[in-house]
Scaffold this motif. Sequence first.
Motif, mmCIF file in Angstrom:
data_model
loop_
_atom_site.group_PDB
_atom_site.id
_atom_site.type_symbol
_atom_site.label_atom_id
_atom_site.label_comp_id
_atom_site.label_asym_id
_atom_site.label_seq_id
_atom_site.Cartn_x
_atom_site.Cartn_y
_atom_site.Cartn_z
ATOM 1 N N GLY A 18 -16.559 -0.064 0.990
ATOM 2 C CA GLY A 18 -16.299 -0.587 2.373
ATOM 3 C C GLY A 18 -15.036 -1.482 2.612
ATOM 4 O O GLY A 18 -14.555 -1.775 3.346
ATOM 5 N N LYS A 19 -14.826 -1.908 1.265
ATOM 6 C CA LYS A 19 -13.638 -2.723 1.213
ATOM 7 C C LYS A 19 -12.356 -2.223 0.662
ATOM 8 O O LYS A 19 -12.628 -1.309 -0.519
ATOM 9 C CB LYS A 19 -13.909 -4.172 0.684
ATOM 10 C CG LYS A 19 -14.759 -5.109 1.679
ATOM 11 C CD LYS A 19 -14.963 -6.290 1.135
ATOM 12 C CE LYS A 19 -16.184 -7.337 1.914
ATOM 13 N NZ LYS A 19 -16.259 -8.634 1.403
ATOM 14 N N GLN A 20 -11.214 -2.885 0.795
ATOM 15 C CA GLN A 20 -9.939 -2.316 -0.050
ATOM 16 C C GLN A 20 -10.073 -2.757 -1.591
ATOM 17 O O GLN A 20 -10.759 -4.052 -1.834
ATOM 18 C CB GLN A 20 -8.715 -2.775 0.649
ATOM 19 C CG GLN A 20 -8.285 -2.130 1.962
ATOM 20 C CD GLN A 20 -6.759 -2.447 1.988
ATOM 21 O OE1 GLN A 20 -6.513 -3.552 1.922
ATOM 22 N NE2 GLN A 20 -6.182 -1.375 2.560
ATOM 23 N N ARG A 21 -9.525 -2.001 -2.421
ATOM 24 C CA ARG A 21 -9.479 -2.423 -3.640
ATOM 25 C C ARG A 21 -8.627 -3.693 -3.990
ATOM 26 O O ARG A 21 -7.546 -3.811 -3.269
ATOM 27 C CB ARG A 21 -9.035 -1.479 -4.652
ATOM 28 C CG ARG A 21 -9.106 -1.434 -6.152
ATOM 29 C CD ARG A 21 -9.122 -0.260 -6.951
ATOM 30 N NE ARG A 21 -8.632 0.903 -6.382
ATOM 31 C CZ ARG A 21 -8.909 2.081 -6.565
ATOM 32 N NH1 ARG A 21 -9.893 2.364 -7.545
ATOM 33 N NH2 ARG A 21 -8.492 3.255 -5.751
ATOM 34 N N GLU A 22 -8.867 -4.554 -4.757
ATOM 35 C CA GLU A 22 -8.396 -5.754 -4.799
ATOM 36 C C GLU A 22 -7.894 -6.358 -6.183
ATOM 37 O O GLU A 22 -8.588 -5.595 -7.038
ATOM 38 C CB GLU A 22 -8.884 -7.030 -4.268
ATOM 39 C CG GLU A 22 -10.221 -7.362 -5.031
ATOM 40 C CD GLU A 22 -10.808 -8.721 -4.598
ATOM 41 O OE1 GLU A 22 -10.416 -9.565 -3.518
ATOM 42 O OE2 GLU A 22 -12.016 -9.124 -5.075
ATOM 43 N N GLU A 69 -20.674 -12.547 -5.720
ATOM 44 C CA GLU A 69 -19.222 -12.125 -4.862
ATOM 45 C C GLU A 69 -18.594 -11.280 -6.127
ATOM 46 O O GLU A 69 -17.535 -10.815 -5.629
ATOM 47 C CB GLU A 69 -18.700 -13.146 -4.278
ATOM 48 C CG GLU A 69 -18.378 -14.567 -5.132
ATOM 49 C CD GLU A 69 -19.192 -15.590 -4.905
ATOM 50 O OE1 GLU A 69 -20.436 -15.277 -4.983
ATOM 51 O OE2 GLU A 69 -18.640 -16.702 -4.681
ATOM 52 N N GLN A 87 -13.325 -3.202 -6.588
ATOM 53 C CA GLN A 87 -13.655 -2.716 -5.201
ATOM 54 C C GLN A 87 -15.175 -2.776 -4.976
ATOM 55 O O GLN A 87 -15.876 -2.341 -5.603
ATOM 56 C CB GLN A 87 -13.063 -1.367 -5.041
ATOM 57 C CG GLN A 87 -13.023 -0.555 -3.621
ATOM 58 C CD GLN A 87 -12.314 0.629 -3.637
ATOM 59 O OE1 GLN A 87 -12.111 1.307 -4.503
ATOM 60 N NE2 GLN A 87 -12.052 1.012 -2.339
#
Length: 116
Positions: A42-46, A89, A39
């Motif tokens: 500010g972003k969803q866990r992937e 990334e 994660q």
Amino acid sequence: QAQIVESGGDSVQPGGSLKLSCTASKSISHTYSMAWYRQVPGKQREWVARIISGGKITDYANSVKGRFTISRDDANYMVFLHMENLKPEDTAVYYCNRFPPSDAFWGQGTRVTVST
């Protein structure tokens, strides 16, 4: 008490390698598929990678395929993520959990930072 503890995160340069470790209580990992997730704030866990009980089948997100390897040591209730050719990334907090994940078992995660 059932719990998951992740470790091994660090700061590395692009192209570097790291090995993450996850220690899961027997009640969490025994006979279950396990996975690594990540994660970014500010972003969803992937989902990143998963491995079935026994370790004979693995699967990876396209973004890490060919660079990351998931493995498990069922005798010691551990799951690993070997990461190579790291990219900026890939910077995130990495978590270990069942696949599919259980909200009851999210740990603190381990931070990976890839930068020059």
